[in-house]
Design a protein around this motif. Sequence first.
Motif, short mmCIF file in Angstrom:
data_model
loop_
_atom_site.label_atom_id
_atom_site.label_comp_id
_atom_site.label_asym_id
_atom_site.label_seq_id
_atom_site.Cartn_x
_atom_site.Cartn_y
_atom_site.Cartn_z
N ASP A 551 -7.46 -5.53 8.42
CA ASP A 551 -7.70 -4.46 9.38
C ASP A 551 -6.37 -4.00 9.96
OD1 ASP A 551 -9.15 -2.68 10.92
OD2 ASP A 551 -9.60 -4.12 12.51
N VAL A 552 -6.22 -2.71 10.14
CA VAL A 552 -5.04 -2.14 10.79
C VAL A 552 -5.46 -1.69 12.18
CG1 VAL A 552 -3.22 -0.41 10.70
CG2 VAL A 552 -4.08 -1.42 8.58
N LYS A 553 -4.79 -2.20 13.20
CA LYS A 553 -5.22 -2.00 14.58
C LYS A 553 -4.52 -0.84 15.29
CE LYS A 553 -8.07 -5.55 15.09
NZ LYS A 553 -9.50 -5.37 15.44
N VAL A 554 -3.52 -0.22 14.65
CA VAL A 554 -2.76 0.83 15.31
C VAL A 554 -2.72 2.07 14.44
CG1 VAL A 554 -1.32 -0.77 16.63
CG2 VAL A 554 -0.59 -0.06 14.33
N ASP A 555 -2.38 3.20 15.06
CA ASP A 555 -2.17 4.47 14.38
C ASP A 555 -0.77 4.96 14.67
OD1 ASP A 555 -4.84 4.79 13.30
OD2 ASP A 555 -5.49 5.25 15.35
N GLU A 556 -0.24 5.81 13.80
CA GLU A 556 1.07 6.40 14.06
C GLU A 556 1.03 7.17 15.37
OE1 GLU A 556 2.69 8.61 10.84
OE2 GLU A 556 2.62 6.94 9.41
N GLY A 557 2.06 6.97 16.18
CA GLY A 557 2.13 7.62 17.48
C GLY A 557 1.63 6.77 18.63
N ASP A 558 0.96 5.65 18.32
CA ASP A 558 0.45 4.78 19.38
C ASP A 558 1.60 4.13 20.14
OD1 ASP A 558 -2.12 5.35 18.69
OD2 ASP A 558 -2.60 3.37 17.86
N GLU A 559 1.43 4.00 21.46
CA GLU A 559 2.36 3.23 22.28
C GLU A 559 1.79 1.82 22.40
OE1 GLU A 559 5.21 4.01 23.67
OE2 GLU A 559 5.29 6.13 23.13
N ASP A 564 0.88 -7.06 21.45
CA ASP A 564 -0.27 -6.32 20.93
C ASP A 564 -0.45 -6.60 19.44
OD1 ASP A 564 -0.75 -5.25 23.38
OD2 ASP A 564 -0.04 -3.23 22.91
N VAL A 565 -1.70 -6.66 19.00
CA VAL A 565 -2.01 -6.89 17.59
C VAL A 565 -1.86 -5.58 16.83
CG1 VAL A 565 -3.78 -7.63 15.95
CG2 VAL A 565 -3.60 -8.75 18.18
N VAL A 566 -1.07 -5.60 15.75
CA VAL A 566 -0.89 -4.39 14.94
C VAL A 566 -1.76 -4.41 13.69
CG1 VAL A 566 1.43 -3.99 15.82
CG2 VAL A 566 1.13 -5.34 13.74
N CYS A 567 -2.06 -5.59 13.18
CA CYS A 567 -2.94 -5.68 12.02
C CYS A 567 -3.47 -7.11 11.91
CB CYS A 567 -2.25 -5.26 10.72
SG CYS A 567 -0.91 -6.34 10.20
N VAL A 568 -4.48 -7.28 11.07
CA VAL A 568 -5.06 -8.60 10.81
C VAL A 568 -4.79 -8.94 9.36
CG1 VAL A 568 -7.14 -10.00 10.84
CG2 VAL A 568 -6.85 -8.20 12.54
N LEU A 569 -4.14 -10.09 9.14
CA LEU A 569 -3.72 -10.52 7.81
C LEU A 569 -4.48 -11.78 7.42
CD1 LEU A 569 -1.67 -10.42 5.39
CD2 LEU A 569 -0.17 -11.84 6.79
N ILE A 591 1.04 -0.09 5.50
CA ILE A 591 -0.05 -0.82 4.84
C ILE A 591 -1.40 -0.18 5.19
CG2 ILE A 591 0.93 -3.08 4.42
CD1 ILE A 591 -0.86 -2.39 7.69
N GLY A 592 -2.38 -0.55 4.41
CA GLY A 592 -3.75 -0.11 4.66
C GLY A 592 -4.71 -1.25 4.40
N GLU A 593 -5.93 -1.12 4.85
CA GLU A 593 -6.94 -2.16 4.67
C GLU A 593 -7.11 -2.49 3.18
OE1 GLU A 593 -11.73 -2.75 5.46
OE2 GLU A 593 -10.55 -1.48 6.81
N GLY A 594 -7.05 -3.78 2.86
CA GLY A 594 -7.23 -4.22 1.48
C GLY A 594 -5.94 -4.40 0.71
N ASP A 595 -4.80 -3.98 1.31
CA ASP A 595 -3.51 -4.13 0.61
C ASP A 595 -3.10 -5.59 0.54
OD1 ASP A 595 -3.26 -1.47 0.17
OD2 ASP A 595 -1.77 -1.10 1.73
N SER A 596 -2.47 -5.98 -0.56
CA SER A 596 -1.85 -7.30 -0.69
C SER A 596 -0.39 -7.19 -0.28
CB SER A 596 -1.95 -7.82 -2.13
OG SER A 596 -3.29 -8.03 -2.50
N VAL A 597 0.10 -8.15 0.47
CA VAL A 597 1.49 -8.12 0.93
C VAL A 597 2.15 -9.45 0.64
CG1 VAL A 597 1.05 -6.42 2.72
CG2 VAL A 597 0.87 -8.84 3.28
#
Length: 607
Positions: A551-559, A564-569, A591-597
């Motif tokens: 899950d990605v918890k932020v969007d571009e432009g967010d303060e 703060d949590v930015v994503c769930v890995l 990154i996006g949901e489902g991406d392997s890193v």
Amino acid sequence: MFDKVLVANRGEIAVRVMRACEELGIDTVAVYSEADSDSGHVRYADEAYNVGPARAADSYLDHEAILDAGRKAGADAIHPGYGFLAENAEFAGKVEDSDMVWIGPSAASMEQLGEKTKARKTMREADVPIVPGTTDPVEDPEEIRAFGEEHGYPVAIKAEGGGGGRGMKIVREPDEAEDQLESAQREGEAYFDNANVYLERYLENPRHIEVQIVADHHGNVRHLGERDCSLQRRHQKVIEEGPSPALTDELREQIGEAARRGAEAAGYQNAGTFEFLVEDEGRDDGELLGVDADFYFLEVNTRIQVEHTVTEELTDIDIVKWQLRVAAGEELDFSQSDVDLEGHAMEFRINAENAAEDFAPATGGKLTTYDPPGGIGVRLDDALRQGDDLVTDYDSMVAKLIVHGADREECITRSQRALAEYDVEGIPTIIPFHRLMLEDDEFVAGTHTTKYLDHHLDQDRIAEAQEKWGTDSESATDEDEVVEREFTVEVNGKRFDVNLEERGAAAIPTASADAGGQKPQPAGGDGGGSETVVEADGEQITAEMQGTILDVKVDEGDEIAAGDVVCVLEAMKMENDVVADRGGTVSQIAIGEGDSVDMGDVLVVLE
């Protein structure tokens, strides 16, 4: 008996099953992903078939690829091991509908007991005590708050198809209900393709006790005693032992009979494990559980388990052989009274992790030295050998060390000797952690609970143990000259080994760790030939381990602020929050949901 069995798994459990097959005169078939083309289970099998790329969903979890390999090989049966498809009722049903035999409980039994709400109903009808909770799926946070008001907090939200702590979230106050419900549902969907969840009263300080059962197709059900799996980290077992140091003989008999009764009520066949939580709410810390302690049904694992080896050492019963025999229609040849637990046994999971760094899994490496222990009472289940590359696409387990002694005291001292002999270099392992636990007062006294590692053990002691007993984890350099004389070719997906000797020829370089495998895409990669290149000024938040973005918890432009949590890995079967070290504005999301890193991949850029 079967002539040929396909083992739909990898690593040490695949080799374990193949060894049992070999002793019964059964030929074995391995399946492997491209990442596993040179792995130990492939070398051990009589024949092997490629079932797809490194990604498990495209190989070890691909139903049709596994079935097709079985048909090509002419296999009589399929053994799933544990993990992957072992508890997948849909796949079991497909095998049952084919010309091959499923080595495990029926798809109907897996459906009944694999989903926790159905299992709870079955156990309640069989007069097996269950933890107070719901037997129907929960969808609204208000249901959680109402349950908490009635039964008290904390409340456990559990995925219907879950296990090993995956898909379980704890609600300690009403305001947490909505977020934790969403997280549990997401994990359930990601891990088990089932977003349904249910509720239980959360037991704060339990022992985790499980009972091994074996049942045939002739109405015979036997329990093989219990194992204590209370030493856990984040609900993942680390050391298992049997018998439990915390049970009286009377309580031991009660739990064993409850498991046997539950198996009979469910019409269960083949091997399985009934798990229980044992807690005496009135006891003082450190006081052993007594006969008045309560025990509650937790779940049924409808498969062989990692720690089945403990029971085999105690009973001298080969559980995997009985899985094969039962599936072939044979009747159990021993009665319940024939089952005796002799001595004490422990299993140590030898994982490629650095315990001093929050058990971070290794991201690669080569076993430059691999010299396991031996001697009386020492057993090793493994598939790797010295010189092998560590495959990190699936899990961190390198081996299982099982030690047996006349009593718990001898088992501990023998385990200390065996772990001291275990020499592994090239990758980090948790051997130093295990050596620490065998000197830990709480563990040696047998008074630890499932909360001990996460809440009570001083983490500085783990770092000290790693420094004291750890080894160099640097892998062999690329400058090492290796002459390769064995080649592997594939014809119509089947593996063949070809030996070729070239006299006076230059050395053939060893393939890199990624050769034959599917190299993970850069963060944000689409899995094809293109790559997302992250070029931006600012603070880069990178992955600390290899995994999958849930899950990605932020969007571009967010303060955002520090913490703060930015994503769930997801990594190593656990959900990890990736947090920002400092505040700023999100300028780029890579990154996006489902991406392997991979470790070090850029996830988010701040300015």
